[in-house]
Design an enzyme around this catalytic site. Structure first.
Site, PDB file in Angstrom:
ATOM      1  N   ASP A  52      42.869  66.517  14.122  1.00 60.50           N
ATOM      2  CA  ASP A  52      42.633  65.389  15.008  1.00 60.50           C
ATOM      3  C   ASP A  52      41.605  65.747  16.093  1.00 60.50           C
TER       4      ASP A  52
ATOM      5  N   CYS B 228      54.949  50.963  -1.021  1.00 58.01           N
ATOM      6  CA  CYS B 228      55.818  50.216  -0.098  1.00 58.01           C
ATOM      7  C   CYS B 228      56.503  49.053  -0.817  1.00 58.01           C
TER       8      CYS B 228
ATOM      9  N   CYS C 136      58.738  45.724   0.610  1.00 53.53           N
ATOM     10  CA  CYS C 136      59.405  46.051   1.885  1.00 53.53           C
ATOM     11  C   CYS C 136      58.553  45.584   3.071  1.00 53.53           C
TER      12      CYS C 136
ATOM     13  N   CYS D 162      59.142  47.766   8.563  1.00 54.95           N
ATOM     14  CA  CYS D 162      58.416  48.246   9.754  1.00 54.95           C
ATOM     15  C   CYS D 162      57.789  47.087  10.511  1.00 54.95           C
TER      16      CYS D 162
ATOM     17  N   CYS E  17      58.876  46.267  14.436  1.00 55.69           N
ATOM     18  CA  CYS E  17      58.007  46.596  15.581  1.00 55.69           C
ATOM     19  C   CYS E  17      58.269  45.597  16.712  1.00 55.69           C
TER      20      CYS E  17
ATOM     21  N   CYS F 191      50.555  48.455  20.875  1.00 59.99           N
ATOM     22  CA  CYS F 191      51.397  49.525  20.327  1.00 59.99           C
ATOM     23  C   CYS F 191      51.937  50.415  21.444  1.00 59.99           C
TER      24      CYS F 191
ATOM     25  N   CYS G  37      56.149  56.363  20.138  1.00 58.07           N
ATOM     26  CA  CYS G  37      57.119  55.414  19.580  1.00 58.07           C
ATOM     27  C   CYS G  37      57.306  55.730  18.101  1.00 58.07           C
TER      28      CYS G  37
ATOM     29  N   CYS H  44      61.874  53.123   8.161  1.00 63.11           N
ATOM     30  CA  CYS H  44      61.262  53.221   6.832  1.00 63.11           C
ATOM     31  C   CYS H  44      62.195  53.920   5.835  1.00 63.11           C
TER      32      CYS H  44
HETATM   33  C1  B12 Z   1      43.682  56.339  16.689  1.00 63.84           C
HETATM   34  C2  B12 Z   1      45.009  56.955  16.310  1.00 63.84           C
HETATM   35  C3  B12 Z   1      46.162  56.339  16.766  1.00 63.84           C
HETATM   36  C4  B12 Z   1      46.155  54.970  17.443  1.00 63.84           C
HETATM   37  C5  B12 Z   1      45.971  53.879  16.363  1.00 63.84           C
HETATM   38  C6  B12 Z   1      46.993  53.995  15.207  1.00 63.84           C
HETATM   39  C7  B12 Z   1      46.458  53.721  13.837  1.00 63.84           C
HETATM   40  N1  B12 Z   1      47.387  53.585  12.902  1.00 63.84           N
HETATM   41  O1  B12 Z   1      45.268  53.670  13.595  1.00 63.84           O
HETATM   42  C8  B12 Z   1      47.533  54.983  18.178  1.00 63.84           C
HETATM   43  C9  B12 Z   1      47.352  55.552  19.575  1.00 63.84           C
HETATM   44  C10 B12 Z   1      48.227  53.625  18.283  1.00 63.84           C
HETATM   45  C11 B12 Z   1      48.287  55.995  17.323  1.00 63.84           C
HETATM   46  C12 B12 Z   1      49.666  56.042  17.239  1.00 63.84           C
HETATM   47  C13 B12 Z   1      50.365  56.936  16.448  1.00 63.84           C
HETATM   48  N2  B12 Z   1      49.868  58.031  15.828  1.00 63.84           N
HETATM   49 CO1  B12 Z   1      47.966  58.379  15.662  1.00 63.84          CO
HETATM   50  N3  B12 Z   1      46.152  58.776  15.281  1.00 63.84           N
HETATM   51  C14 B12 Z   1      45.056  58.137  15.532  1.00 63.84           C
HETATM   52  C15 B12 Z   1      43.864  58.890  14.922  1.00 63.84           C
HETATM   53  C16 B12 Z   1      43.160  59.676  16.041  1.00 63.84           C
HETATM   54  C17 B12 Z   1      42.844  58.024  14.185  1.00 63.84           C
HETATM   55  C18 B12 Z   1      43.450  57.003  13.208  1.00 63.84           C
HETATM   56  C19 B12 Z   1      42.414  56.000  12.781  1.00 63.84           C
HETATM   57  O2  B12 Z   1      41.349  56.365  12.332  1.00 63.84           O
HETATM   58  N4  B12 Z   1      42.737  54.717  12.933  1.00 63.84           N
HETATM   59  C20 B12 Z   1      41.841  53.654  12.591  1.00 63.84           C
HETATM   60  C21 B12 Z   1      42.381  52.926  11.373  1.00 63.84           C
HETATM   61  C22 B12 Z   1      41.540  51.688  11.067  1.00 63.84           C
HETATM   62  O3  B12 Z   1      42.232  53.829  10.309  1.00 63.84           O
HETATM   63  P1  B12 Z   1      43.496  54.324   9.445  1.00 63.84           P
HETATM   64  O4  B12 Z   1      44.682  54.232  10.313  1.00 63.84           O
HETATM   65  O5  B12 Z   1      43.168  55.607   8.812  1.00 63.84           O
HETATM   66  O6  B12 Z   1      43.584  53.132   8.438  1.00 63.84           O
HETATM   67  C23 B12 Z   1      42.964  53.075   7.176  1.00 63.84           C
HETATM   68  C24 B12 Z   1      43.869  52.298   6.260  1.00 63.84           C
HETATM   69  O7  B12 Z   1      44.727  51.473   6.981  1.00 63.84           O
HETATM   70  C25 B12 Z   1      42.897  51.641   5.367  1.00 63.84           C
HETATM   71  N5  B12 Z   1      43.060  50.215   5.142  1.00 63.84           N
HETATM   72  C26 B12 Z   1      43.606  49.245   5.873  1.00 63.84           C
HETATM   73  N6  B12 Z   1      43.513  48.096   5.274  1.00 63.84           N
HETATM   74  C27 B12 Z   1      42.857  48.332   4.125  1.00 63.84           C
HETATM   75  C28 B12 Z   1      42.487  47.492   3.131  1.00 63.84           C
HETATM   76  C29 B12 Z   1      41.768  48.018   2.039  1.00 63.84           C
HETATM   77  C30 B12 Z   1      41.353  47.094   1.008  1.00 63.84           C
HETATM   78  C31 B12 Z   1      41.472  49.418   1.962  1.00 63.84           C
HETATM   79  C32 B12 Z   1      40.736  50.015   0.824  1.00 63.84           C
HETATM   80  C33 B12 Z   1      41.874  50.263   3.001  1.00 63.84           C
HETATM   81  C34 B12 Z   1      42.568  49.700   4.037  1.00 63.84           C
HETATM   82  O8  B12 Z   1      41.608  51.765   5.929  1.00 63.84           O
HETATM   83  C35 B12 Z   1      41.714  52.248   7.227  1.00 63.84           C
HETATM   84  C36 B12 Z   1      40.446  52.962   7.551  1.00 63.84           C
HETATM   85  O9  B12 Z   1      39.454  52.047   7.590  1.00 63.84           O
HETATM   86  C37 B12 Z   1      44.591  59.842  13.893  1.00 63.84           C
HETATM   87  C38 B12 Z   1      43.933  61.211  13.706  1.00 63.84           C
HETATM   88  C39 B12 Z   1      42.676  61.118  12.873  1.00 63.84           C
HETATM   89  N7  B12 Z   1      41.645  61.780  13.336  1.00 63.84           N
HETATM   90  O10 B12 Z   1      42.651  60.479  11.844  1.00 63.84           O
HETATM   91  C40 B12 Z   1      46.016  59.972  14.488  1.00 63.84           C
HETATM   92  C41 B12 Z   1      47.187  59.994  13.514  1.00 63.84           C
HETATM   93  C42 B12 Z   1      46.975  58.867  12.541  1.00 63.84           C
HETATM   94  N8  B12 Z   1      48.321  59.668  14.362  1.00 63.84           N
HETATM   95  C43 B12 Z   1      49.422  60.254  14.040  1.00 63.84           C
HETATM   96  C44 B12 Z   1      50.698  60.007  14.626  1.00 63.84           C
HETATM   97  C45 B12 Z   1      51.808  61.020  14.366  1.00 63.84           C
HETATM   98  C46 B12 Z   1      50.886  58.850  15.403  1.00 63.84           C
HETATM   99  C47 B12 Z   1      52.241  58.278  15.876  1.00 63.84           C
HETATM  100  C48 B12 Z   1      53.344  58.378  14.832  1.00 63.84           C
HETATM  101  C49 B12 Z   1      52.669  59.004  17.194  1.00 63.84           C
HETATM  102  C50 B12 Z   1      53.943  58.447  17.832  1.00 63.84           C
HETATM  103  N9  B12 Z   1      55.114  58.753  17.320  1.00 63.84           N
HETATM  104  O11 B12 Z   1      53.865  57.765  18.826  1.00 63.84           O
HETATM  105  C51 B12 Z   1      51.848  56.802  16.202  1.00 63.84           C
HETATM  106  C52 B12 Z   1      52.078  55.875  15.008  1.00 63.84           C
HETATM  107  C53 B12 Z   1      51.589  54.484  15.219  1.00 63.84           C
HETATM  108  C54 B12 Z   1      51.357  53.755  13.904  1.00 63.84           C
HETATM  109  N10 B12 Z   1      52.296  52.925  13.509  1.00 63.84           N
HETATM  110  O12 B12 Z   1      50.306  53.977  13.258  1.00 63.84           O
HETATM  111  C55 B12 Z   1      49.228  61.160  12.833  1.00 63.84           C
HETATM  112  C56 B12 Z   1      49.810  60.452  11.602  1.00 63.84           C
HETATM  113  C57 B12 Z   1      50.576  61.290  10.620  1.00 63.84           C
HETATM  114  C58 B12 Z   1      51.083  60.405   9.497  1.00 63.84           C
HETATM  115  N11 B12 Z   1      52.167  60.755   8.862  1.00 63.84           N
HETATM  116  O13 B12 Z   1      50.498  59.393   9.191  1.00 63.84           O
HETATM  117  C59 B12 Z   1      47.644  61.335  12.815  1.00 63.84           C
HETATM  118  C60 B12 Z   1      47.039  61.485  11.434  1.00 63.84           C
HETATM  119  C61 B12 Z   1      47.325  62.578  13.687  1.00 63.84           C
HETATM  120  C62 B12 Z   1      47.591  63.905  12.963  1.00 63.84           C
HETATM  121  N12 B12 Z   1      46.587  64.757  12.861  1.00 63.84           N
HETATM  122  O14 B12 Z   1      48.667  64.190  12.490  1.00 63.84           O
HETATM  123  N13 B12 Z   1      47.445  56.818  16.645  1.00 63.84           N
HETATM  124  S1  SF4 Z   2      59.181  50.394   6.230  1.00 64.05           S
HETATM  125 FE1  SF4 Z   2      58.141  52.005   5.065  1.00 64.05          FE
HETATM  126  S2  SF4 Z   2      58.288  51.364   2.914  1.00 64.05           S
HETATM  127 FE2  SF4 Z   2      58.775  49.593   4.181  1.00 64.05          FE
HETATM  128  S3  SF4 Z   2      56.799  48.560   4.374  1.00 64.05           S
HETATM  129 FE3  SF4 Z   2      57.009  49.846   6.152  1.00 64.05          FE
HETATM  130  S4  SF4 Z   2      55.962  51.748   5.624  1.00 64.05           S
HETATM  131 FE4  SF4 Z   2      56.342  50.633   3.699  1.00 64.05          FE
HETATM  132  S1  SF4 Z   3      54.628  52.832  16.980  1.00 62.10           S
HETATM  133 FE1  SF4 Z   3      53.487  50.976  17.555  1.00 62.10          FE
HETATM  134  S2  SF4 Z   3      53.418  49.844  15.637  1.00 62.10           S
HETATM  135 FE2  SF4 Z   3      55.098  51.304  15.389  1.00 62.10          FE
HETATM  136  S3  SF4 Z   3      56.955  50.227  16.101  1.00 62.10           S
HETATM  137 FE3  SF4 Z   3      56.117  51.353  17.849  1.00 62.10          FE
HETATM  138  S4  SF4 Z   3      54.889  49.781  18.871  1.00 62.10           S
HETATM  139 FE4  SF4 Z   3      55.175  49.064  16.791  1.00 62.10          FE
END
Ligand code: B12
Ligand code: SF4
Ligand code: SF4
Length: 311
Positions: free
Chosen positions: A132, A186, A189, A192, A196, A212, A238, A245
């Site tokens: 990250d 998923c 289901c 989540c 939320c 969030c 959170c 899940c």
């Molecule tokens: C920004 C960020 C956040 C933001 C935004 C969250 C998010 N989901 O994007 C905030 C601050 C809210 C956050 C929160 C959390 N985060 Co965070 N976060 C990041 C970070 C830095 C970047 C993620 C990112 O690029 N987001 C932008 C979105 C658009 O990209 P994406 O999530 O990868 O989504 C892709 C898919 O959804 C897909 N997609 C969506 N729709 C569609 C449709 C089609 C057709 C296709 C092909 C693809 C597709 O494309 C997206 C990319 O374009 C990463 C580290 C990293 N460098 O990657 C950690 C990371 C994702 N976070 C992590 C964690 C642990 C968390 C939390 C659990 C922490 C907590 N307990 O509070 C929460 C979970 C919140 C949640 N429900 O996601 C871990 C996740 C581990 C895991 N098992 O997934 C990461 C990977 C850090 C790490 N190195 O471990 N996070």
């Molecule tokens: S709770 Fe888990 S299995 Fe169900 S939709 Fe969400 S991420 Fe998928």
């Molecule tokens: S981590 Fe963010 S998206 Fe997930 S339940 Fe909490 S507020 Fe909602």
């Protein structure tokens, strides 16, 4: 390289990573993340990154590791389970489980660098380790390498370990044997999305950070939190959308000692939090993820939690 030598090198890296205590490791060929660019671009255009302006930077590198690490051929994806043996009692302000112990960036980076240094010494491989720490789209690489799929809750889900893990990568200049992309499992289901409390999951896998609780408690810098009516007792991070899940039902406790809960984390009531001054906080939480919010961030969130409880 012959197929046999590719297999041997891949297996060697796998065992080096697992020896460091990682839960699993998978491999992907470096390429541009074309299929993820539209969804990522839309996410930014809709301002779902809120004030995390760092997400707008280095897009060319973020979507293509070969631009980030010239000469790169493979992405090695490593995950580490952090699920705690004991959880905080539900009535005290909740800290996300990933933040119970030492900061995962430090824990994983040190281990990945050990592996990288060994590969440099043994094979003359060059590369970089990421946790990250740079523009790497970690979850998409998790999907492509076959580690797991991005669930509707926006987290990467491993079919046997669930989602309570953090991840890091090695991006290296050697070819390896690669995994097959994971398949989304998923199904129908919606747990989540329904659970939320702030409706931050605006579409499957899409998080509006502004809503969030994880963003609001960790990343948001303002002095007040106006975006949501309640903090739902979350003081740092959170886990609600992961707790519900079904894939996390079988989560096993972490074996990484650095992730064990720090100090009196299980007893941090609102009253106990009030006793901390900035110096105590910095002393107690040095090296933990809580330093990202800092004393002021935690106090700001606690103020809102207290106001909700009328204490
Ligand atoms: C920004 C960020 C956040 C933001 C935004 C969250 C998010 N989901 O994007 C905030 C601050 C809210 C956050 C929160 C959390 N985060 Co965070 N976060 C990041 C970070 C830095 C970047 C993620 C990112 O690029 N987001 C932008 C979105 C658009 O990209 P994406 O999530 O990868 O989504 C892709 C898919 O959804 C897909 N997609 C969506 N729709 C569609 C449709 C089609 C057709 C296709 C092909 C693809 C597709 O494309 C997206 C990319 O374009 C990463 C580290 C990293 N460098 O990657 C950690 C990371 C994702 N976070 C992590 C964690 C642990 C968390 C939390 C659990 C922490 C907590 N307990 O509070 C929460 C979970 C919140 C949640 N429900 O996601 C871990 C996740 C581990 C895991 N098992 O997934 C990461 C990977 C850090 C790490 N190195 O471990 N996070
Ligand atoms: S709770 Fe888990 S299995 Fe169900 S939709 Fe969400 S991420 Fe998928
Ligand atoms: S981590 Fe963010 S998206 Fe997930 S339940 Fe909490 S507020 Fe909602």
């Amino acid at each position: 390289m012959t197929d046999k030598s590719l297999e041997i090198l891949t297996e060697h890296i796998k065992s080096l990573i697992l020896e460091q205590g990682f839960t699993d490791v998978t491999f992907a060929r470096v390429r541009k993340l074309d299929e993820y660019i539209p969804s990522f671009t839309q996410w930014l255009e809709k301002d779902y990154h809120a004030e995390m302006s760092f997400m707008e930077n280095y897009k060319d590198k973020r979507v293509d590791p070969a631009v980030l690490v010239p000469g790169a051929k493979s992405v090695v994806v490593a995950i580490m389970n952090y699920y705690p043996e004991n959880k905080q009692p539900g009535e005290i302000p909740q800290i996300a489980k990933y933040a119970y112990g030492r900061d995962y960036h430090k824990v994983l980076k040190k281990k990945l660098l050990k592996v990288l240094n060994q590969l440099v010494a043994e094979y003359g491989i060059s590369g970089r380790a990421f946790v990250d720490s740079a523009p790497v789209m970690e979850k998409p690489w998790g999907e492509i390498s076959g580690m797991g799929w991005i669930g509707k809750n926006g987290c990467l889900i491993h079919p046997r370990s669930g989602s309570y893990f953090v991840m890091g990568e090695l991006i290296i200049d050697a070819e390896l044997e690669y995994g097959k992309p994971a398949v989304m499992a998923c199904g129908s289901c919606m747990k989540c999305i329904n659970a939320c409390p702030t409706k931050a999951i605006v579409a499957p896998g899409v998080i509006n950070s502004e809503k969030c609780l994880s963003y609001l408690t960790i990343e948001k810098k303002d002095e007040e939190i106006w975006e949501v009516d309640s903090m739902y007792n979350r003081v740092f991070g959170c886990d609600i959308c992961q707790d519900v899940c079904p894939w996390n039902k079988k989560s096993k406790p972490t074996t990484e000692p650095d992730f064990n809960p720090r100090n009196d984390l299980m007893k941090l009531t609102v009253d106990r939090w009030s006793e901390y001054n900035e110096q105590d906080f910095n002393r107690s939480f040095a090296g933990t993820p809580l330093m990202r919010a800092g004393y002021k961030g935690i106090q700001r969130t606690l103020k809102k939690i207290k106001a909700e409880r009328n204490v």
